[in-house]
Design a protein around this motif. Structure first.
Motif, PDB file in Angstrom:
ATOM      1  N   PRO A   7      29.229 -98.112  34.080  1.00 29.35           N
ATOM      2  CA  PRO A   7      30.506 -97.413  33.964  1.00 29.35           C
ATOM      3  C   PRO A   7      31.513 -97.909  34.989  1.00 29.35           C
ATOM      4  O   PRO A   7      31.163 -98.681  35.900  1.00 29.35           O
ATOM      5  N   PRO A   8      32.770 -97.471  34.885  1.00 32.26           N
ATOM      6  CA  PRO A   8      33.792 -97.906  35.843  1.00 32.26           C
ATOM      7  C   PRO A   8      33.438 -97.633  37.300  1.00 32.26           C
ATOM      8  O   PRO A   8      33.861 -98.378  38.190  1.00 32.26           O
ATOM      9  N   GLU A   9      32.653 -96.593  37.567  1.00 34.85           N
ATOM     10  CA  GLU A   9      32.265 -96.295  38.936  1.00 34.85           C
ATOM     11  C   GLU A   9      31.444 -97.416  39.561  1.00 34.85           C
ATOM     12  O   GLU A   9      31.346 -97.509  40.797  1.00 34.85           O
ATOM     13  N   ALA A  10      30.877 -98.272  38.724  1.00 35.55           N
ATOM     14  CA  ALA A  10      30.072 -99.391  39.221  1.00 35.55           C
ATOM     15  C   ALA A  10      30.891-100.666  39.416  1.00 35.55           C
ATOM     16  O   ALA A  10      30.379-101.654  39.938  1.00 35.55           O
ATOM     17  N   TRP A  11      32.169-100.661  39.032  1.00 35.09           N
ATOM     18  CA  TRP A  11      33.003-101.843  39.189  1.00 35.09           C
ATOM     19  C   TRP A  11      33.311-102.095  40.661  1.00 35.09           C
ATOM     20  O   TRP A  11      33.178-101.208  41.504  1.00 35.09           O
ATOM     21  N   SER A  12      33.775-103.306  40.947  1.00 38.82           N
ATOM     22  CA  SER A  12      34.079-103.697  42.314  1.00 38.82           C
ATOM     23  C   SER A  12      35.530-104.167  42.407  1.00 38.82           C
ATOM     24  O   SER A  12      35.986-104.967  41.573  1.00 38.82           O
ATOM     25  N   PRO A  37      38.679 -96.418  38.446  1.00 43.29           N
ATOM     26  CA  PRO A  37      37.650 -95.490  37.949  1.00 43.29           C
ATOM     27  C   PRO A  37      38.197 -94.083  37.690  1.00 43.29           C
ATOM     28  O   PRO A  37      37.826 -93.439  36.698  1.00 43.29           O
ATOM     29  N   GLU A  38      39.093 -93.596  38.561  1.00 43.42           N
ATOM     30  CA  GLU A  38      39.693 -92.285  38.350  1.00 43.42           C
ATOM     31  C   GLU A  38      40.530 -92.271  37.077  1.00 43.42           C
ATOM     32  O   GLU A  38      40.534 -91.281  36.323  1.00 43.42           O
ATOM     33  N   TRP A  84      39.862-106.026  39.761  1.00 47.27           N
ATOM     34  CA  TRP A  84      38.640-105.288  39.454  1.00 47.27           C
ATOM     35  C   TRP A  84      37.709-106.168  38.615  1.00 47.27           C
ATOM     36  O   TRP A  84      38.154-106.806  37.656  1.00 47.27           O
ATOM     37  N   HIS A 143      39.974 -93.982  34.400  1.00 43.41           N
ATOM     38  CA  HIS A 143      39.062 -93.907  33.257  1.00 43.41           C
ATOM     39  C   HIS A 143      38.416 -92.539  33.119  1.00 43.41           C
ATOM     40  O   HIS A 143      38.130 -92.095  32.001  1.00 43.41           O
ATOM     41  N   ARG A 144      38.216 -91.838  34.224  1.00 47.11           N
ATOM     42  CA  ARG A 144      37.710 -90.467  34.117  1.00 47.11           C
ATOM     43  C   ARG A 144      38.749 -89.584  33.425  1.00 47.11           C
ATOM     44  O   ARG A 144      38.408 -88.731  32.591  1.00 47.11           O
ATOM     45  N   GLN A 158      42.618 -97.148  41.977  1.00 47.49           N
ATOM     46  CA  GLN A 158      41.990 -95.951  41.424  1.00 47.49           C
ATOM     47  C   GLN A 158      41.610 -96.123  39.953  1.00 47.49           C
ATOM     48  O   GLN A 158      41.607 -95.169  39.183  1.00 47.49           O
TER      49      GLN A 158
END
Length: 311
Positions: free
Chosen positions: A12-17, A292-293, A5, A295-296, A290
């Motif tokens: 935010p983590p949702e923007a990571w690749s 981003p999940e 990653w 981190h949520r 997963q």
């Protein structure tokens, strides 16, 4: 190809690749690790949440892992001594731990405590070294009673265990549903909220010698200031804005003195874990893809233990 990653931009983590990449062969002083678990910490996301001077993208994510050595550079020893391919290890204060494989400086790698699973071991050192530094900077000594805000969080749980080993009594603020967790590790739980100062005094039954803040709330700082006479014995890892204004200690892994201390205490903490003196409660694991999940889930504020990513 390995996968990892990265943050390609601030956000935010949702923007990571999640990308494939070629793992570099280890040079002298380096080892390659096949990651079995990566620790998930708030700092992983905070580091890349906003642009700032000195931060250059892309940035690989993740500071600590547990896994096995798959390659060793020439004439190389790890932080805990000699090592061989196949050895189970932990690595801390690295960059890019959210990966399937990673090459890292060998000095940052230590033999994995056999008492811990990979998800537990991957979460030992960031929280553990932070807790150790908090106790150190306030000079907590045997027989004293100290106040700990955020006692059931990852850092708080490590503080409780390390304080008990030092003979330091801890009164810890926590929600009522987490009282048993604080008691499990030797602390005296008190409910945060209105009337906290009186509840702490009653629970302590003795002067509060020092205070540690892992919560970052105004209530935590105000209560500490009321109960601890010496502001040099109040430390926070979360309320940096308040710290400078009221003259209390603020510590963070990005500070040179903190980084030095945390590097030096890694071997001690892995030894304590090997002896069974420190455990690492894990609430949940997520597949590596997963992140981003994960981190949520972490952002809910009450995960009930540490989180690990599993390749």
């Amino acid at each position: 190809m390995a996968q990892h990653w990265i943050a390609t931009m601030a956000g935010p983590p949702e923007a990571w690749s999640f990308e494939e990449y070629a793992v570099a062969a280890p040079a002298a002083g380096e080892v390659t690790i096949r990651v079995h678990a990566a620790g998930v910490n708030p700092a992983d996301a905070k580091h890349v949440a906003a642009a700032r001077a000195g931060l250059e993208f892309p940035v690989p994510i993740g500071y600590e892992v547990s896994g096995e050595i798959t390659a060793i550079g020439p004439s190389t020893r790890i932080g805990s001594g000699a090592a061989a391919i196949g050895d189970a290890v932990v690595a801390f204060r690295i960059h890019g731990g959210y990966a399937t494989d990673i090459t890292v400086p060998a000095v940052k790698v230590f033999a994995k405590p056999t008492t811990l699973t990979h998800p537990e071991a991957a979460n030992l050192l960031l929280a553990g070294t932070t807790a150790a530094e908090m106790l150190s900077v306030v000079g907590a000594t045997p027989g004293e009673t100290i106040l700990l805000h955020g006692a059931s969080g990852a850092v708080g749980v490590s503080v409780l265990q390390q304080a008990r080993l030092r003979g330091v009594r801890v009164v810890g603020t926590v929600s009522e549903e987490r009282f048993d967790e604080v008691r499990r590790f030797g602390g005296v739980p008190v409910r945060y909220g209105a009337g906290l100062i009186d509840r702490v005094r009653e629970a302590a039954g003795a002067p509060i010698a020092a205070a540690l803040d892992a919560a970052g709330t105004d209530e935590a700082i105000d209560t500490s200031l009321q109960l601890v006479a010496d502001r040099g014995r109040i430390a926070t890892i979360a309320a940096f804005g308040r710290a400078s204004g009221v003259g209390i200690l603020a510590i963070a892994g990005s500070m040179p003195a903190s980084a030095k201390f945390r590097d030096e205490v890694r071997g001690e903490l892995t030894a304590l874990a090997q002896n069974g003196d420190i455990v690492v409660p894990v609430a949940r694991t997520f597949p590596l893809e997963q992140a981003p999940e994960a981190h949520r889930f972490l952002a809910t504020g009450h995960p009930g233990g540490k989180i690990a990513l599993i390749p």
